[in-house]
Write an enzyme that holds these catalytic residues in place. Structure first.
Site, PDB file in Angstrom:
ATOM      1  N   GLY A  95      -8.209  -9.657   3.885  1.00  0.00           N
ATOM      2  CA  GLY A  95      -7.514 -10.727   3.180  1.00  0.00           C
ATOM      3  C   GLY A  95      -6.021 -10.699   3.412  1.00  0.00           C
TER       4      GLY A  95
ATOM      5  CG  ASN B 155      -5.151 -15.342   5.545  1.00  0.00           C
ATOM      6  OD1 ASN B 155      -6.049 -14.641   5.078  1.00  0.00           O
ATOM      7  ND2 ASN B 155      -4.907 -16.565   5.117  1.00  0.00           N
ATOM      8  CB  THR B 156      -2.222 -15.810   2.277  1.00  0.00           C
ATOM      9  OG1 THR B 156      -1.291 -16.469   1.405  1.00  0.00           O
ATOM     10  CG2 THR B 156      -3.503 -15.543   1.518  1.00  0.00           C
ATOM     11  N   GLY B 157      -0.500 -13.803   0.742  1.00  0.00           N
ATOM     12  CA  GLY B 157      -0.352 -13.023  -0.489  1.00  0.00           C
ATOM     13  C   GLY B 157      -0.013 -11.565  -0.291  1.00  0.00           C
TER      14      GLY B 157
ATOM     15  N   GLY C 104      -1.874  -9.138   0.540  1.00  0.00           N
ATOM     16  CA  GLY C 104      -2.462  -8.563   1.748  1.00  0.00           C
ATOM     17  C   GLY C 104      -1.557  -8.751   2.948  1.00  0.00           C
TER      18      GLY C 104
ATOM     19  CB  SER D 178      -7.214  -7.193 -11.439  1.00  0.00           C
ATOM     20  OG  SER D 178      -6.626  -8.029 -12.421  1.00  0.00           O
TER      21      SER D 178
ATOM     22  CE1 TYR E  97     -10.343 -11.454  -9.775  1.00  0.00           C
ATOM     23  CE2 TYR E  97      -9.240 -11.075 -11.868  1.00  0.00           C
ATOM     24  CZ  TYR E  97      -9.242 -11.019 -10.485  1.00  0.00           C
ATOM     25  OH  TYR E  97      -8.141 -10.523  -9.825  1.00  0.00           O
TER      26      TYR E  97
END
Length: 305
Positions: free
Chosen positions: A22, A24-26, A28, A151, A178
């Site tokens: 993961g 490609n963004t954020g 990560g 989280s 979640y």
């Protein structure tokens, strides 16, 4: 330990291979960016290869000479996980870091291609399978680490119902599902560390980003997104700050197996990356064993430890 740790404290990573899901963004992306800037060979393991290549180009532009490649990986498909693991094993004789970062949050009720509840299937079971398939490439490597991103929500609405992991009997709750997946990340980390102890120097650590301003919140209920827009400047921290607990867990030489890292601020929402505590339930050994056994059963992946 250093209570003012920043990305500048990441030691040199030359010669190390890091797989970041993961990325490609954020958080990560920022995790991968910093590792690459410090010399690591970084594999962006992402669902969308096109977005992965764009991310790799951004990292290379910021750190000329960075060694960054893209590996397609769809954690909602065990077939894709196995294909990605086979490709990584064929390319890299050893892997130093596996960072299980990818995730989904508050998705509507749906299932993965293998019939798993979407949040558990993506956040836990996909990573469980990937880790098990790659672990033999890590065990011979001195100082190798598996870092799994959980989280603060693992403490809220969080339980792991071993009799109904896939939410087939209960009324579906986005938040409950979640929370279950994020608690599962910690149960997995602690059980993996127990199994790794005495079998070499590979360790398992968990981290959480606090309340980071990333795309992960796109499926949150409208009132939550509206509130986030108002409080963003005061409560949410940037993705690069949110990546620091993961980076510390992955690189700080003082880190020990079975530890948990997160921000040091109010309710661990933001701040410097430090060792933090997880919920009492996350340390339930019976629950850890039970989840591990069920995860092996439904994914068909057995571990070499």
């Amino acid at each position: 330990m250093n209570d003012k740790w920043t990305a500048r404290d990441v030691p040199g990573q030359s010669g190390r291979v890091a797989v970041v899901t993961g990325s490609n963004t954020g958080i990560g992306f920022d995790t991968a960016r910093v590792l690459a800037a410090h010399g690591a060979t970084v594999v962006l393991a992402v669902r969308d290869a096109g977005k992965g290549r764009q991310a790799a180009d951004r990292i290379s532009a910021a750190a000329p000479g960075a060694d960054v490649t893209v590996q397609p990986l769809d954690l909602t498909s065990l077939e894709s996980v196995r294909t990605a693991a086979d490709a990584l094993q064929a390319t890299y004789p050893t892997i130093d870091l596996l960072i299980n970062n990818a995730g989904v949050m508050y998705t509507p009720k749906s299932t993965t291609r293998d019939g798993f509840e979407m949040q558990l299937g993506t956040n836990h079971l996909g990573h469980f399978a990937l880790t098990g398939l790659l672990l033999e490439r890590m065990l011979p490597v001195a100082g190798s680490r598996v870092v799994t991103v959980s989280s603060i929500v693992h403490r809220v609405q969080a339980d792991v119902d071993l009799k109904d992991l896939q939410w087939e009997r209960r009324t579906y709750s986005r938040g409950g599902a979640y929370g279950q997946s994020k608690l599962a990340n910690l149960l997995f980390t602690y059980e993996l560390q127990r199994r790794l102890a005495g079998k070499g120097s590979t360790i398992a650590i968990a981290s959480h980003p606090g309340i980071a301003d990333t795309e992960l919140m796109r499926n949150s209920p409208l009132p939550v997104r509206a509130l986030a827009a108002v409080i963003r400047p005061w409560l949410l921290q940037s993705a690069d700050r949110g990546a620091l607990p993961t980076l510390r867990a992955a690189t700080d030489p003082d880190v020990q197996g079975g530890e948990f890292y997160g921000p040091d601020g109010f309710l661990e929402g933001r701040g410097r990356p430090v060792r933090v505590k997880s919920s009492k339930k996350s340390h339930d050994a019976v629950l850890q064993h039970g989840l591990w056994a069920e995860s092996e059963r439904v994914t068909g992946v057995s571990y070499p430890v």
